[in-house]
Motif scaffolding. Structure first.
Motif, PDB file in Angstrom:
ATOM      1  N   VAL A  95       0.858  -1.186   0.000  1.00  0.00           N
ATOM      2  CA  VAL A  95       0.000   0.000   0.000  1.00  0.00           C
ATOM      3  C   VAL A  95       0.895   1.237   0.000  1.00  0.00           C
ATOM      4  O   VAL A  95       1.844   1.330   0.781  1.00  0.00           O
ATOM      5  N   LEU A  96       0.598   2.168  -0.909  1.00  0.00           N
ATOM      6  CA  LEU A  96       1.325   3.435  -0.970  1.00  0.00           C
ATOM      7  C   LEU A  96       0.351   4.556  -0.653  1.00  0.00           C
ATOM      8  O   LEU A  96      -0.804   4.507  -1.071  1.00  0.00           O
ATOM      9  N   CYS A  97       0.841   5.571   0.062  1.00  0.00           N
ATOM     10  CA  CYS A  97      -0.034   6.695   0.420  1.00  0.00           C
ATOM     11  C   CYS A  97       0.594   7.996  -0.086  1.00  0.00           C
ATOM     12  O   CYS A  97       1.755   8.284   0.203  1.00  0.00           O
ATOM     13  N   LEU A  98      -0.174   8.774  -0.831  1.00  0.00           N
ATOM     14  CA  LEU A  98       0.341   9.987  -1.475  1.00  0.00           C
ATOM     15  C   LEU A  98       0.149  11.257  -0.657  1.00  0.00           C
ATOM     16  O   LEU A  98       0.267  12.357  -1.188  1.00  0.00           O
ATOM     17  N   GLY A  99      -0.154  11.115   0.638  1.00  0.00           N
ATOM     18  CA  GLY A  99      -0.125  12.291   1.503  1.00  0.00           C
ATOM     19  C   GLY A  99      -1.467  12.900   1.868  1.00  0.00           C
ATOM     20  O   GLY A  99      -2.517  12.436   1.431  1.00  0.00           O
ATOM     21  N   ASP A 100      -1.396  13.956   2.680  1.00  0.00           N
ATOM     22  CA  ASP A 100      -2.565  14.540   3.343  1.00  0.00           C
ATOM     23  C   ASP A 100      -3.289  13.487   4.201  1.00  0.00           C
ATOM     24  O   ASP A 100      -4.484  13.224   4.028  1.00  0.00           O
ATOM     25  N   VAL A 101      -2.541  12.928   5.135  1.00  0.00           N
ATOM     26  CA  VAL A 101      -3.104  11.974   6.093  1.00  0.00           C
ATOM     27  C   VAL A 101      -3.998  12.724   7.077  1.00  0.00           C
ATOM     28  O   VAL A 101      -5.001  12.201   7.545  1.00  0.00           O
ATOM     29  N   VAL A 102      -3.626  13.981   7.361  1.00  0.00           N
ATOM     30  CA  VAL A 102      -4.374  14.786   8.349  1.00  0.00           C
ATOM     31  C   VAL A 102      -4.934  16.061   7.700  1.00  0.00           C
ATOM     32  O   VAL A 102      -4.708  16.329   6.529  1.00  0.00           O
ATOM     33  N   GLY A 103      -5.664  16.835   8.512  1.00  0.00           N
ATOM     34  CA  GLY A 103      -6.297  18.069   8.040  1.00  0.00           C
ATOM     35  C   GLY A 103      -7.741  17.793   7.660  1.00  0.00           C
ATOM     36  O   GLY A 103      -8.030  16.743   7.098  1.00  0.00           O
ATOM     37  N   TYR A 104      -8.647  18.716   7.986  1.00  0.00           N
ATOM     38  CA  TYR A 104     -10.094  18.630   7.740  1.00  0.00           C
ATOM     39  C   TYR A 104     -10.836  17.715   8.722  1.00  0.00           C
ATOM     40  O   TYR A 104     -11.864  18.087   9.260  1.00  0.00           O
ATOM     41  N   ASP A 129      -1.554  29.781   1.997  1.00  0.00           N
ATOM     42  CA  ASP A 129      -2.415  29.544   0.837  1.00  0.00           C
ATOM     43  C   ASP A 129      -3.722  28.841   1.198  1.00  0.00           C
ATOM     44  O   ASP A 129      -4.497  28.505   0.314  1.00  0.00           O
ATOM     45  N   PHE A 130      -3.961  28.602   2.475  1.00  0.00           N
ATOM     46  CA  PHE A 130      -5.168  27.871   2.882  1.00  0.00           C
ATOM     47  C   PHE A 130      -6.360  28.821   2.984  1.00  0.00           C
ATOM     48  O   PHE A 130      -6.217  29.948   3.443  1.00  0.00           O
ATOM     49  N   ASN A 131      -7.549  28.328   2.613  1.00  0.00           N
ATOM     50  CA  ASN A 131      -8.749  29.138   2.834  1.00  0.00           C
ATOM     51  C   ASN A 131      -9.063  29.111   4.330  1.00  0.00           C
ATOM     52  O   ASN A 131      -8.526  28.295   5.079  1.00  0.00           O
ATOM     53  N   PRO A 132      -9.919  30.041   4.808  1.00  0.00           N
ATOM     54  CA  PRO A 132     -10.156  30.168   6.259  1.00  0.00           C
ATOM     55  C   PRO A 132     -10.639  28.870   6.914  1.00  0.00           C
ATOM     56  O   PRO A 132     -10.256  28.578   8.052  1.00  0.00           O
ATOM     57  N   VAL A 133     -11.452  28.100   6.205  1.00  0.00           N
ATOM     58  CA  VAL A 133     -11.980  26.846   6.756  1.00  0.00           C
ATOM     59  C   VAL A 133     -10.858  25.818   6.928  1.00  0.00           C
ATOM     60  O   VAL A 133     -10.710  25.189   7.984  1.00  0.00           O
ATOM     61  N   ALA A 134     -10.032  25.659   5.901  1.00  0.00           N
ATOM     62  CA  ALA A 134      -8.916  24.710   5.957  1.00  0.00           C
ATOM     63  C   ALA A 134      -7.910  25.138   7.028  1.00  0.00           C
ATOM     64  O   ALA A 134      -7.363  24.307   7.765  1.00  0.00           O
ATOM     65  N   LYS A 135      -7.704  26.457   7.121  1.00  0.00           N
ATOM     66  CA  LYS A 135      -6.755  27.010   8.091  1.00  0.00           C
ATOM     67  C   LYS A 135      -7.223  26.716   9.520  1.00  0.00           C
ATOM     68  O   LYS A 135      -6.436  26.289  10.372  1.00  0.00           O
ATOM     69  N   SER A 136      -8.507  26.923   9.745  1.00  0.00           N
ATOM     70  CA  SER A 136      -9.065  26.670  11.065  1.00  0.00           C
ATOM     71  C   SER A 136      -8.932  25.190  11.440  1.00  0.00           C
ATOM     72  O   SER A 136      -8.595  24.841  12.578  1.00  0.00           O
ATOM     73  N   ALA A 137      -9.167  24.293  10.463  1.00  0.00           N
ATOM     74  CA  ALA A 137      -9.026  22.856  10.716  1.00  0.00           C
ATOM     75  C   ALA A 137      -7.574  22.484  11.015  1.00  0.00           C
ATOM     76  O   ALA A 137      -7.301  21.628  11.858  1.00  0.00           O
ATOM     77  N   ILE A 170     -13.679  22.194  14.635  1.00  0.00           N
ATOM     78  CA  ILE A 170     -13.456  22.195  13.176  1.00  0.00           C
ATOM     79  C   ILE A 170     -14.733  22.743  12.507  1.00  0.00           C
ATOM     80  O   ILE A 170     -15.837  22.367  12.908  1.00  0.00           O
ATOM     81  N   PRO A 171     -14.604  23.650  11.513  1.00  0.00           N
ATOM     82  CA  PRO A 171     -15.804  24.223  10.870  1.00  0.00           C
ATOM     83  C   PRO A 171     -16.772  23.141  10.385  1.00  0.00           C
ATOM     84  O   PRO A 171     -16.353  22.157   9.769  1.00  0.00           O
ATOM     85  N   ARG A 172     -18.085  23.361  10.649  1.00  0.00           N
ATOM     86  CA  ARG A 172     -19.067  22.308  10.409  1.00  0.00           C
ATOM     87  C   ARG A 172     -19.275  22.002   8.931  1.00  0.00           C
ATOM     88  O   ARG A 172     -19.692  20.906   8.577  1.00  0.00           O
ATOM     89  N   GLU A 173     -18.941  22.955   8.035  1.00  0.00           N
ATOM     90  CA  GLU A 173     -19.093  22.636   6.603  1.00  0.00           C
ATOM     91  C   GLU A 173     -18.198  21.461   6.179  1.00  0.00           C
ATOM     92  O   GLU A 173     -18.474  20.780   5.203  1.00  0.00           O
ATOM     93  N   LEU A 174     -17.125  21.233   6.948  1.00  0.00           N
ATOM     94  CA  LEU A 174     -16.236  20.110   6.620  1.00  0.00           C
ATOM     95  C   LEU A 174     -16.889  18.767   6.953  1.00  0.00           C
ATOM     96  O   LEU A 174     -16.539  17.736   6.386  1.00  0.00           O
ATOM     97  N   ALA A 175     -17.862  18.788   7.874  1.00  0.00           N
ATOM     98  CA  ALA A 175     -18.663  17.583   8.131  1.00  0.00           C
ATOM     99  C   ALA A 175     -19.725  17.427   7.046  1.00  0.00           C
ATOM    100  O   ALA A 175     -19.891  16.351   6.471  1.00  0.00           O
ATOM    101  N   LEU A 176     -20.417  18.541   6.738  1.00  0.00           N
ATOM    102  CA  LEU A 176     -21.552  18.482   5.807  1.00  0.00           C
ATOM    103  C   LEU A 176     -21.138  18.011   4.413  1.00  0.00           C
ATOM    104  O   LEU A 176     -21.836  17.226   3.784  1.00  0.00           O
ATOM    105  N   ARG A 177     -19.975  18.468   3.940  1.00  0.00           N
ATOM    106  CA  ARG A 177     -19.573  18.143   2.565  1.00  0.00           C
ATOM    107  C   ARG A 177     -19.324  16.651   2.362  1.00  0.00           C
ATOM    108  O   ARG A 177     -19.383  16.160   1.234  1.00  0.00           O
ATOM    109  N   LEU A 178     -19.058  15.915   3.446  1.00  0.00           N
ATOM    110  CA  LEU A 178     -18.762  14.484   3.303  1.00  0.00           C
ATOM    111  C   LEU A 178     -19.958  13.700   2.755  1.00  0.00           C
ATOM    112  O   LEU A 178     -19.789  12.705   2.061  1.00  0.00           O
TER     113      LEU A 178
END
Ligand code: ZN
Length: 241
Positions: free
Chosen positions: A31-40, A75-83, A229-237
């Motif tokens: 298994v290979l992982c290309l990153g962004d394990v965390v955030g959001y 370069d992060f938007n406010p939602v990503a930055k907050s997360a 964490i901003p709630r829109e990050l839950a809703l978009r899932l």
């Protein structure tokens, strides 16, 4: 070798566990992982631990870099930055130290991987168009290139200096063509399909297959809503956008 290539887990342990279970059923050599394990997402510690013990290679993503302080949130938007600010507090030195040491590039001999681009991996640019893909084909000589970052599964094919993009679920690779494959996102798909996404690459059969795995979205959303964490990050899932 049968490779499972995953990317953009983004702290979503429910999606990651469902994907690892699917990978075990599918019979995979590595298994290979290309990153962004965390955030959001709300479970970064568990995701780092599971990726660490499961994956043969793990690459650095922009959210991983930002969470450790190695990269900035400029370069992060406010939602990503907050997360990311929440994530910095949630992870310990153990996870931070692991993420900090991850490389930008993977080379498997004939195929290669990166989180964002091969041309300038630390700049975190996005490969969306055939024009973007043409730059990447020039930047490296490997036949098959895997990346993530956009959370949008797509294959760019180079044949006779022409780049064509296609959305497909499986593809037999031709030795006369080169490919750039976006493996999609495990933990935050953005192609309108909420199911976790990854790719199986069989380099003996020269074939790629996209896999979609349903998981407990509500549980992942509940975890996010219990944090700051901003709630829109839950809703978009639930809509995969
Ligand atoms: Zn990402």
């Amino acid at each position: 070798l049968r490779n499972a290539i995953i990317s953009d887990v983004h702290g979503n342990i429910q999606a990651l566990e469902a994907v690892i279970a699917a990978i075990k059923r599918l019979g995979v050599d590595q298994v290979l992982c290309l990153g962004d394990v965390v955030g959001y997402g709300a479970r970064p510690v568990e995701c780092v631990t599971l990726v660490w013990e499961t994956c043969r290679s793990v690459l650095l993503g922009n959210h991983d870099a930002a969470a450790t302080g190695r990269g900035s949130v400029e370069d992060f938007n406010p939602v990503a930055k907050s997360a990311i600010e929440w994530t910095r507090d949630a992870i310990t030195d153990r996870e931070s130290g692991y993420l900090e040491g991850l490389p930008y590039l993977f080379n498997g001999g004939g195929y290669a991987g990166t989180h964002s681009t091969f041309s300038d991996p630390g700049a975190w640019k996005y490969v969306f168009s055939s024009l973007d893909a043409a730059v990447e084909f020039k930047a490296t000589g490997e036949e098959i290139l895997f990346y993530g970052h956009t959370h949008y599964p797509v294959v760019f094919t180079l044949e006779d200096r022409r780049v064509v993009s296609q959305r497909i679920s499986e593809l037999d690779l031709s030795p006369h063509q080169r490919y750039i494959v976006n493996v999609g996102s495990v933990g935050q798909p953005r192609d309108g399909n909420p199911d976790a996404c990854f790719v199986i690459y069989d380099n003996a059969a020269q074939r790629i297959e996209y896999q979609r795995v349903p998981y407990n979205v509500r549980s992942a959303q509940r975890d996010i809503l219990e944090t700051s964490i901003p709630r829109e990050l839950a809703l978009r899932l639930s809509i995969g956008r």
